[in-house]
Design a protein around this motif. Structure first.
Motif, PDB file in Angstrom:
ATOM      1  N   MET A   5     121.900  34.417  32.992  1.00 55.22           N
ATOM      2  CA  MET A   5     120.958  33.300  33.040  1.00 55.22           C
ATOM      3  C   MET A   5     120.865  32.723  34.443  1.00 55.22           C
ATOM      4  SD  MET A   5     121.878  31.278  29.504  1.00 55.22           S
ATOM      5  CE  MET A   5     120.924  29.842  30.012  1.00 55.22           C
ATOM      6  N   LEU A   6     122.027  32.414  35.031  1.00 59.83           N
ATOM      7  CA  LEU A   6     122.030  31.808  36.368  1.00 59.83           C
ATOM      8  C   LEU A   6     121.473  32.763  37.410  1.00 59.83           C
ATOM      9  CD1 LEU A   6     125.471  29.932  36.374  1.00 59.83           C
ATOM     10  CD2 LEU A   6     123.185  28.963  36.142  1.00 59.83           C
ATOM     11  N   GLY A   7     121.834  34.061  37.304  1.00 56.76           N
ATOM     12  CA  GLY A   7     121.339  35.040  38.259  1.00 56.76           C
ATOM     13  C   GLY A   7     119.827  35.152  38.228  1.00 56.76           C
ATOM     14  N   ALA A   8     119.264  35.194  37.017  1.00 56.61           N
ATOM     15  CA  ALA A   8     117.813  35.282  36.880  1.00 56.61           C
ATOM     16  C   ALA A   8     117.125  34.042  37.422  1.00 56.61           C
ATOM     17  CB  ALA A   8     117.443  35.498  35.409  1.00 56.61           C
ATOM     18  N   MET A   9     117.696  32.857  37.139  1.00 52.95           N
ATOM     19  CA  MET A   9     117.088  31.611  37.603  1.00 52.95           C
ATOM     20  C   MET A   9     117.115  31.510  39.122  1.00 52.95           C
ATOM     21  SD  MET A   9     118.613  29.037  34.672  1.00 52.95           S
ATOM     22  CE  MET A   9     117.818  27.559  35.324  1.00 52.95           C
ATOM     23  N   VAL A  10     118.255  31.867  39.733  1.00 56.39           N
ATOM     24  CA  VAL A  10     118.361  31.818  41.198  1.00 56.39           C
ATOM     25  C   VAL A  10     117.396  32.815  41.832  1.00 56.39           C
ATOM     26  CG1 VAL A  10     119.889  32.275  43.152  1.00 56.39           C
ATOM     27  CG2 VAL A  10     120.731  30.952  41.209  1.00 56.39           C
ATOM     28  N   ALA A  11     117.314  34.014  41.261  1.00 58.62           N
ATOM     29  CA  ALA A  11     116.412  35.033  41.813  1.00 58.62           C
ATOM     30  C   ALA A  11     114.960  34.566  41.778  1.00 58.62           C
ATOM     31  CB  ALA A  11     116.569  36.336  41.033  1.00 58.62           C
ATOM     32  N   LEU A  12     114.552  33.953  40.669  1.00 56.97           N
ATOM     33  CA  LEU A  12     113.178  33.462  40.566  1.00 56.97           C
ATOM     34  C   LEU A  12     112.915  32.324  41.546  1.00 56.97           C
ATOM     35  CD1 LEU A  12     112.791  33.557  36.672  1.00 56.97           C
ATOM     36  CD2 LEU A  12     111.569  34.981  38.343  1.00 56.97           C
ATOM     37  N   LEU A  13     113.915  31.452  41.736  1.00 56.74           N
ATOM     38  CA  LEU A  13     113.759  30.372  42.726  1.00 56.74           C
ATOM     39  C   LEU A  13     113.585  30.945  44.126  1.00 56.74           C
ATOM     40  CD1 LEU A  13     116.304  27.589  41.679  1.00 56.74           C
ATOM     41  CD2 LEU A  13     113.820  27.392  41.826  1.00 56.74           C
ATOM     42  N   LEU A  14     114.415  31.932  44.477  1.00 59.55           N
ATOM     43  CA  LEU A  14     114.341  32.533  45.818  1.00 59.55           C
ATOM     44  C   LEU A  14     113.021  33.264  46.034  1.00 59.55           C
ATOM     45  CD1 LEU A  14     118.002  33.896  46.198  1.00 59.55           C
ATOM     46  CD2 LEU A  14     116.995  31.848  47.243  1.00 59.55           C
ATOM     47  N   LEU A  15     112.425  33.733  44.942  1.00 62.48           N
ATOM     48  CA  LEU A  15     111.133  34.410  45.039  1.00 62.48           C
ATOM     49  C   LEU A  15     109.967  33.437  45.134  1.00 62.48           C
ATOM     50  CD1 LEU A  15     111.686  37.326  42.483  1.00 62.48           C
ATOM     51  CD2 LEU A  15     111.452  37.527  44.976  1.00 62.48           C
ATOM     52  N   LEU A  23     113.466  27.795  34.545  1.00 63.71           N
ATOM     53  CA  LEU A  23     113.987  27.120  33.354  1.00 63.71           C
ATOM     54  C   LEU A  23     113.591  27.867  32.086  1.00 63.71           C
ATOM     55  CD1 LEU A  23     113.576  23.239  33.777  1.00 63.71           C
ATOM     56  CD2 LEU A  23     115.684  24.510  33.395  1.00 63.71           C
ATOM     57  N   ILE A  24     112.307  28.206  31.993  1.00 67.56           N
ATOM     58  CA  ILE A  24     111.827  28.935  30.815  1.00 67.56           C
ATOM     59  C   ILE A  24     112.483  30.312  30.736  1.00 67.56           C
ATOM     60  CG2 ILE A  24     109.792  29.970  29.744  1.00 67.56           C
ATOM     61  CD1 ILE A  24     108.139  27.668  30.915  1.00 67.56           C
ATOM     62  N   ALA A  25     112.646  30.946  31.895  1.00 68.25           N
ATOM     63  CA  ALA A  25     113.273  32.274  31.911  1.00 68.25           C
ATOM     64  C   ALA A  25     114.719  32.203  31.436  1.00 68.25           C
ATOM     65  CB  ALA A  25     113.213  32.863  33.319  1.00 68.25           C
ATOM     66  N   GLY A  26     115.458  31.173  31.871  1.00 66.44           N
ATOM     67  CA  GLY A  26     116.839  31.022  31.431  1.00 66.44           C
ATOM     68  C   GLY A  26     116.929  30.837  29.928  1.00 66.44           C
ATOM     69  N   ALA A  27     116.060  29.982  29.392  1.00 68.46           N
ATOM     70  CA  ALA A  27     116.040  29.772  27.946  1.00 68.46           C
ATOM     71  C   ALA A  27     115.614  31.053  27.219  1.00 68.46           C
ATOM     72  CB  ALA A  27     115.097  28.624  27.600  1.00 68.46           C
ATOM     73  N   PHE A  28     114.626  31.758  27.775  1.00 74.51           N
ATOM     74  CA  PHE A  28     114.119  32.995  27.164  1.00 74.51           C
ATOM     75  C   PHE A  28     115.232  34.036  27.052  1.00 74.51           C
ATOM     76  CE2 PHE A  28     112.127  37.141  27.233  1.00 74.51           C
ATOM     77  CZ  PHE A  28     111.055  36.996  26.359  1.00 74.51           C
ATOM     78  N   ILE A  29     116.002  34.195  28.129  1.00 76.06           N
ATOM     79  CA  ILE A  29     117.103  35.166  28.118  1.00 76.06           C
ATOM     80  C   ILE A  29     118.123  34.803  27.039  1.00 76.06           C
ATOM     81  CG2 ILE A  29     119.098  35.978  29.445  1.00 76.06           C
ATOM     82  CD1 ILE A  29     117.292  35.767  31.956  1.00 76.06           C
ATOM     83  N   ALA A  30     118.446  33.495  26.954  1.00 74.55           N
ATOM     84  CA  ALA A  30     119.431  33.062  25.965  1.00 74.55           C
ATOM     85  C   ALA A  30     118.940  33.304  24.543  1.00 74.55           C
ATOM     86  CB  ALA A  30     119.749  31.584  26.173  1.00 74.55           C
ATOM     87  N   ILE A 291     121.987  26.272  26.030  1.00 71.74           N
ATOM     88  CA  ILE A 291     123.332  26.245  26.611  1.00 71.74           C
ATOM     89  C   ILE A 291     124.296  25.440  25.741  1.00 71.74           C
ATOM     90  CG2 ILE A 291     122.436  26.557  28.954  1.00 71.74           C
ATOM     91  CD1 ILE A 291     122.981  23.602  29.485  1.00 71.74           C
ATOM     92  N   SER A 292     123.775  24.443  25.025  1.00 71.77           N
ATOM     93  CA  SER A 292     124.634  23.677  24.119  1.00 71.77           C
ATOM     94  C   SER A 292     125.045  24.530  22.923  1.00 71.77           C
ATOM     95  CB  SER A 292     123.914  22.412  23.644  1.00 71.77           C
ATOM     96  OG  SER A 292     123.621  21.559  24.727  1.00 71.77           O
ATOM     97  N   PHE A 293     124.101  25.280  22.359  1.00 71.20           N
ATOM     98  CA  PHE A 293     124.382  26.145  21.219  1.00 71.20           C
ATOM     99  C   PHE A 293     125.414  27.209  21.607  1.00 71.20           C
ATOM    100  CE2 PHE A 293     123.747  29.645  18.299  1.00 71.20           C
ATOM    101  CZ  PHE A 293     123.557  29.013  17.077  1.00 71.20           C
ATOM    102  N   ALA A 294     125.294  27.716  22.831  1.00 71.34           N
ATOM    103  CA  ALA A 294     126.226  28.745  23.306  1.00 71.34           C
ATOM    104  C   ALA A 294     127.529  28.158  23.832  1.00 71.34           C
ATOM    105  CB  ALA A 294     125.555  29.575  24.401  1.00 71.34           C
TER     106      ALA A 294
END
Length: 425
Positions: A5-15, A23-30, A291-294
């Protein structure tokens, strides 16, 4: 799961993607890869995130701020403060800080304050002999007061996420806001003495009363928000609606500073900002639920050794995390992401959620004005057409004072809670 989740979010921010996408991508992955729940739960959580009635206050306060920023209210407030403090040593700097506080009681937005107060006062500061680095740093950092003085959009978002009373958060922000104003005013006096800034002539009583008469209508905004809420006349959401009606009355009827075409432009601006805020809130709600559920907050807390920590340690950790977060990311996003992570610690340590909300609001305000990516810095760059280095050069003394207020809040919570207890206990 957490690493992906964090890796995908950071990568999208850097792009270069806007924050709502990570945010949506992190939730989507979870939701789609790890959680044993139907994927449609994600959409339900996003809708639930924007469902609370308290969020209706957000577009209302944004609209009121847009109307008065485009109108004459800010100029009248500045004129009153100028005639009150312009004759004292460092009075123009004090005027700038006090105007930010007053405008904060009208707009609740740091970026709107930078625009409305910085535009007319920066040329006056330069003409009076202040260095541009000081003037820019003062405007950017004094705008932090707007996030603490009610109404505050950051406090509304925190209240919705945490369940804390928005009315109590509003009144608790007044004490720290006034303390910041006092420290900034003292620093302006010291700066003026050290650099031999000339003193402006004292305004006559007649001109002061004239300025007061002109500012009486804009001064009605804090009376509506604070007096109306704590007098039991209406709720924070109703106060926001009344503020919009009052702003329309002032700028279109009494001052006649705006015409009907201006209202169309204001509505477009408000709609754009509101859409961004609500997309962020919806995406943040889904991300927070995932993230709360997990049980990721519990894993993070255990990993950094905060499990079972005392109240002071927890508040220090919250201050550091939110400050660093807002140096890089929009304040609303940081509140949406980090508040659920620290919620178990706050409950475990028995800390007053209103105190936590004030400290979080102060930290996101500081981070918004701090390099490298504080959003108020880039607002100043866009408005004043100055290089990045010029805008941030004078910030260290102001940031040090804001950190001092943060430490004082942790050591002496009654700075924030005294007025809250007086009003609600």
């Amino acid at each position: 799961m957490t690493g992906l989740m964090l890796g995908a979010m950071v990568a999208l921010l850097l792009l270069g993607f806007p924050m709502m996408i990570p945010l949506i991508a992190g939730a989507f992955i979870a939701f789609f890869a790890f959680l044993p729940v139907p994927p449609e739960i994600m959409v339900q959580q996003m809708i639930a995130g924007i469902r609370p009635s308290a969020l209706v206050a957000v577009p209302m306060f944004i609209l009121a701020a847009d109307i008065i920023t485009k109108g004459h209210s800010a100029d009248r407030l500045i004129d009153l403060v100028m005639r009150s403090f312009g004759h004292v040593r460092g009075g123009l700097g004090v005027t700038t800080a006090a105007s930010c506080a007053l405008f904060g009681a009208v707009s609740g937005s740091t970026q709107a304050t930078v625009v409305a107060i910085g535009g007319p006062l920066r040329p006056k500061l330069l003409d009076a002999g202040y260095k541009d680095s000081f003037a820019l740093a003062l405007i950017v950092n004094a705008s932090d007061i707007a996030m603490l003085i009610p109404p505050s959009i950051a406090m509304i978002v925190y209240g919705v996420i945490s369940g804390a009373s928005i009315s109590e958060l509003f009144i608790a922000g007044v004490g720290p806001g006034l303390l910041i104003l006092l420290l900034f005013s003292i620093y302006c006096y010291i700066y003026a003495v050290r650099h031999d800034i000339p003193v402006a002539p004292r305004a006559s009583w007649a001109s002061w009363f004239q300025a007061l008469r002109g500012a009486l209508w804009p001064l009605g905004f804090p009376l509506i928000v604070v007096g109306g809420i704590y007098g039991g006349i209406f709720s924070p959401t109703e106060a926001a609606s009344v503020c919009v009606a009052y702003a329309l009355l002032l700028e279109f009827v009494i001052f006649r500073s705006l015409k009907l075409p201006d209202l169309v432009e204001v509505a477009k601006s408000t709609g754009l900002i509101t859409a961004v805020v609500f997309i962020l809130v919806g995406a943040g709600a889904a991300f927070s639920w995932a993230i709360s559920f997990a049980q990721i907050p519990q894993q993070v807390i255990a990993a950094v050794g905060l499990d079972g920590a005392g109240a002071v340690t927890v508040l220090i950790a919250i201050s550091i995390a939110f400050f660093i977060g807002c140096m890089f990311v929009d304040p609303i996003v940081v509140i949406l992401v980090l508040t659920p992570i620290f919620a178990p610690l706050v409950e475990q340590a028995g800390i007053d959620p209103v105190l936590v909300g004030v400290i979080i609001t102060l930290q996101v305000a500081i981070g918004s004005a701090t390099p490298p990516f504080g959003c108020d810095i880039f607002t100043a760059i866009a408005i004043f057409k100055r290089p990045y280095v010029d805008v941030v050069r004078g910030t260290p003394p102001f940031i040090a004072m804001l950190f001092a207020v943060s430490a004082a809040l942790i050591a002496f919570p009654q700075i924030a809670l005294f007025l809250r207890d007086l009003a609600f206990r």
